[in-house]
Design a protein around this motif. Structure first.
Motif, PDB file in Angstrom:
ATOM      1  N   UNK A  55      69.275  57.127  30.470  1.00 44.71           N
ATOM      2  CA  UNK A  55      68.541  56.665  29.293  1.00 44.71           C
ATOM      3  C   UNK A  55      68.506  55.136  29.248  1.00 44.71           C
ATOM      4  N   UNK A  56      69.671  54.513  29.369  1.00 42.93           N
ATOM      5  CA  UNK A  56      69.745  53.057  29.279  1.00 42.93           C
ATOM      6  C   UNK A  56      69.019  52.366  30.429  1.00 42.93           C
ATOM      7  N   UNK A  57      69.106  52.961  31.616  1.00 41.19           N
ATOM      8  CA  UNK A  57      68.463  52.329  32.765  1.00 41.19           C
ATOM      9  C   UNK A  57      66.946  52.346  32.624  1.00 41.19           C
ATOM     10  N   UNK A  58      66.371  53.502  32.288  1.00 35.94           N
ATOM     11  CA  UNK A  58      64.907  53.556  32.120  1.00 35.94           C
ATOM     12  C   UNK A  58      64.460  52.738  30.920  1.00 35.94           C
ATOM     13  N   UNK A  59      65.272  52.730  29.874  1.00 40.93           N
ATOM     14  CA  UNK A  59      64.962  51.884  28.720  1.00 40.93           C
ATOM     15  C   UNK A  59      64.893  50.424  29.149  1.00 40.93           C
ATOM     16  N   UNK A  60      65.898  49.973  29.884  1.00 40.69           N
ATOM     17  CA  UNK A  60      65.930  48.563  30.298  1.00 40.69           C
ATOM     18  C   UNK A  60      64.788  48.232  31.255  1.00 40.69           C
ATOM     19  N   UNK A  61      64.453  49.149  32.162  1.00 42.47           N
ATOM     20  CA  UNK A  61      63.365  48.896  33.113  1.00 42.47           C
ATOM     21  C   UNK A  61      62.033  48.779  32.380  1.00 42.47           C
ATOM     22  N   UNK A  62      61.758  49.700  31.463  1.00 38.42           N
ATOM     23  CA  UNK A  62      60.480  49.662  30.757  1.00 38.42           C
ATOM     24  C   UNK A  62      60.415  48.511  29.750  1.00 38.42           C
ATOM     25  N   UNK A  63      61.555  48.142  29.164  1.00 38.65           N
ATOM     26  CA  UNK A  63      61.571  46.941  28.323  1.00 38.65           C
ATOM     27  C   UNK A  63      61.233  45.720  29.168  1.00 38.65           C
ATOM     28  N   UNK A  64      61.875  45.614  30.336  1.00 40.22           N
ATOM     29  CA  UNK A  64      61.622  44.474  31.219  1.00 40.22           C
ATOM     30  C   UNK A  64      60.167  44.406  31.650  1.00 40.22           C
ATOM     31  N   UNK A  65      59.543  45.549  31.914  1.00 39.91           N
ATOM     32  CA  UNK A  65      58.184  45.583  32.442  1.00 39.91           C
ATOM     33  C   UNK A  65      57.104  45.607  31.365  1.00 39.91           C
ATOM     34  N   UNK A  66      57.496  45.619  30.100  1.00 38.60           N
ATOM     35  CA  UNK A  66      56.523  45.766  29.019  1.00 38.60           C
ATOM     36  C   UNK A  66      55.435  44.701  29.064  1.00 38.60           C
ATOM     37  N   UNK A  67      55.813  43.440  29.235  1.00 36.59           N
ATOM     38  CA  UNK A  67      54.766  42.410  29.187  1.00 36.59           C
ATOM     39  C   UNK A  67      53.915  42.396  30.452  1.00 36.59           C
ATOM     40  N   UNK A  68      54.464  42.872  31.577  1.00 35.30           N
ATOM     41  CA  UNK A  68      53.639  43.027  32.773  1.00 35.30           C
ATOM     42  C   UNK A  68      52.599  44.132  32.555  1.00 35.30           C
ATOM     43  N   UNK A  69      53.041  45.235  31.952  1.00 38.23           N
ATOM     44  CA  UNK A  69      52.119  46.322  31.600  1.00 38.23           C
ATOM     45  C   UNK A  69      51.069  45.817  30.617  1.00 38.23           C
ATOM     46  N   UNK A  70      51.531  45.007  29.661  1.00 36.06           N
ATOM     47  CA  UNK A  70      50.640  44.404  28.675  1.00 36.06           C
ATOM     48  C   UNK A  70      49.607  43.504  29.374  1.00 36.06           C
ATOM     49  N   UNK A  71      50.064  42.714  30.343  1.00 34.96           N
ATOM     50  CA  UNK A  71      49.155  41.852  31.102  1.00 34.96           C
ATOM     51  C   UNK A  71      48.092  42.682  31.815  1.00 34.96           C
ATOM     52  N   UNK A  72      48.498  43.791  32.413  1.00 34.53           N
ATOM     53  CA  UNK A  72      47.534  44.655  33.101  1.00 34.53           C
ATOM     54  C   UNK A  72      46.486  45.197  32.134  1.00 34.53           C
ATOM     55  N   UNK A  73      46.872  45.408  30.867  1.00 37.00           N
ATOM     56  CA  UNK A  73      45.912  45.946  29.894  1.00 37.00           C
ATOM     57  C   UNK A  73      44.851  44.921  29.508  1.00 37.00           C
ATOM     58  N   UNK A  74      45.064  43.659  29.887  1.00 39.34           N
ATOM     59  CA  UNK A  74      44.068  42.611  29.650  1.00 39.34           C
ATOM     60  C   UNK A  74      43.364  42.178  30.932  1.00 39.34           C
ATOM     61  N   UNK A  75      43.691  42.814  32.043  1.00 37.14           N
ATOM     62  CA  UNK A  75      43.149  42.408  33.341  1.00 37.14           C
ATOM     63  C   UNK A  75      41.997  43.341  33.724  1.00 37.14           C
ATOM     64  N   UNK A  76      40.813  42.784  33.856  1.00 33.76           N
ATOM     65  CA  UNK A  76      39.624  43.600  34.108  1.00 33.76           C
ATOM     66  C   UNK A  76      39.123  43.512  35.540  1.00 33.76           C
ATOM     67  N   UNK A 135      46.651  36.686  31.457  1.00 35.79           N
ATOM     68  CA  UNK A 135      46.241  36.987  32.833  1.00 35.79           C
ATOM     69  C   UNK A 135      46.295  35.745  33.720  1.00 35.79           C
ATOM     70  N   UNK A 136      46.412  34.580  33.107  1.00 35.30           N
ATOM     71  CA  UNK A 136      46.534  33.334  33.867  1.00 35.30           C
ATOM     72  C   UNK A 136      47.986  32.860  33.963  1.00 35.30           C
ATOM     73  N   UNK A 137      48.911  33.624  33.379  1.00 37.91           N
ATOM     74  CA  UNK A 137      50.330  33.299  33.477  1.00 37.91           C
ATOM     75  C   UNK A 137      50.903  33.913  34.753  1.00 37.91           C
ATOM     76  N   UNK A 138      51.814  33.228  35.389  1.00 36.29           N
ATOM     77  CA  UNK A 138      52.454  33.794  36.575  1.00 36.29           C
ATOM     78  C   UNK A 138      53.528  34.798  36.174  1.00 36.29           C
ATOM     79  N   UNK A 139      54.183  35.395  37.166  1.00 35.24           N
ATOM     80  CA  UNK A 139      55.152  36.455  36.903  1.00 35.24           C
ATOM     81  C   UNK A 139      56.301  35.971  36.019  1.00 35.24           C
ATOM     82  N   UNK A 140      56.753  34.753  36.217  1.00 29.68           N
ATOM     83  CA  UNK A 140      57.889  34.222  35.459  1.00 29.68           C
ATOM     84  C   UNK A 140      57.531  34.056  33.989  1.00 29.68           C
ATOM     85  N   UNK A 141      56.426  33.385  33.719  1.00 26.38           N
ATOM     86  CA  UNK A 141      56.032  33.157  32.324  1.00 26.38           C
ATOM     87  C   UNK A 141      55.693  34.464  31.619  1.00 26.38           C
ATOM     88  N   UNK A 142      55.075  35.383  32.343  1.00 20.42           N
ATOM     89  CA  UNK A 142      54.708  36.666  31.746  1.00 20.42           C
ATOM     90  C   UNK A 142      55.931  37.472  31.344  1.00 20.42           C
TER      91      UNK A 142
END
Length: 287
Positions: free
Chosen positions: A188-209, A145-152
């Motif tokens: 299929x490939x486009x949504x796969x690539x978008x959700x793969x790309x956004x996975x760690x951002x989604x993960x970051x949100x799951x730790x943000x209270x 949660x302390x990492x910026x968009x690039x590092x995340x």
């Protein structure tokens, strides 16, 4: 998608994971003298501090290149998809896009499981650049949660570049009829690539209270993306379950199938390697 019967009780979660919603323990980089003993988790954990200091300028450069390249390809592909979209393909588009999201969730679990369970940060290139964040994250779960968009997001955007590049190449080399014929695969490939790309951002949100946008909270509450309470199950030591971190939809069925534990038993039997051996070594480094 409900969690069905919880794998970890509330007591297990409290006793064996960091209290991420405690603002006194999870965000301050200054010493917080709450306990007489060295902290098991959080920014004051010595192992977490050592791992965080291994983040290098070279790694930052790689992440910057990957993020900007991936965003450019996302825009190009999205424009080309809109250009070739036909409403008579909408059902196929939604079905294949849904399976793209499912694949992304499974892929996130597979990579997460492999990085958590095997290898060491002493491995050349792979260790310090790609396994290090996983070790740090278990010792200080809210460091993300302390990492910026690039590092995340740098590494996940890197994984999506080949898929997005392949789509862009296809749009520029195939005929209109071939593109229409392959539109389900393209979706299929486009949504796969978008959700793969956004996975760690989604993960970051799951730790943000604190401070999450209402639309993110809404998506979490309906389990469209990974919810906070759901992901807390993974962070119960020794971090051996619920590895899927895009939507988390596959965590419960994979656990009921004993998918990860069976893979671990097979690998340990064939190689003699112990699951999470390196992760445990860092967990013990509290002083």
């Amino acid at each position: 998608m409900s969690d069905q019967m919880p794998l970890k009780s509330d007591q297990e979660i409290l006793e064996n994971s960091m209290h991420e919603d405690d603002p006194n323990c999870n965000s301050s980089l200054e010493p917080v003298f709450i306990e007489k003993t060295a902290p098991r988790w959080g920014p004051q954990n010595k192992g977490a501090q050592e791992l965080a200091n291994l983040y290098s300028p070279g790694k930052r450069a790689q992440e910057l290149i990957c993020v900007y390249t991936c965003i450019a390809l996302m825009i190009i592909d999205f424009v080309l998809i809109l250009k070739h979209f036909r409403f008579d393909r909408i059902c196929v588009t939604f079905v294949t896009a849904f399976f793209g999201i499912i694949t992304a969730d499974f892929g996130s679990g597979l990579v997460h499981w492999a990085a958590d369970t095997w290898g060491s940060i002493d491995l050349p290139i792979l260790g310090k650049h790609f396994l290090r964040p996983f070790r740090e994250h278990h010792l200080d779960p809210t460091s993300i949660t302390r990492h910026d968009f690039i590092e995340t997001n740098g590494d996940n955007f890197m994984v999506s570049i080949p898929m997005l590049g392949f789509l862009a190449y296809g749009f520029n080399t195939k005929s209109y009829n071939d593109i229409q014929h392959d539109f389900g695969w393209i979706s299929y490939l486009f949504l796969l690539s978008i959700f793969v790309a956004m996975t760690n951002q989604i993960h970051k949100w799951s730790h943000t209270y604190w401070g999450l946008p209402k639309w993110v909270l809404l998506l979490q509450s309906y389990h469209v993306i990974l919810p906070r309470k759901h992901h807390r199950i993974h962070h119960v030591a020794p971090h051996e379950t619920y590895f899927c971190i895009t939507t988390g939809w596959l965590n419960w069925p994979l656990e009921k199938l004993r998918f990860w534990s069976t893979l671990e038993c097979l690998i340990e039997y064939m190689t003699g390697l112990k699951p999470r051996d390196d992760d445990l070594k860092w967990a013990k480094k509290i002083t």
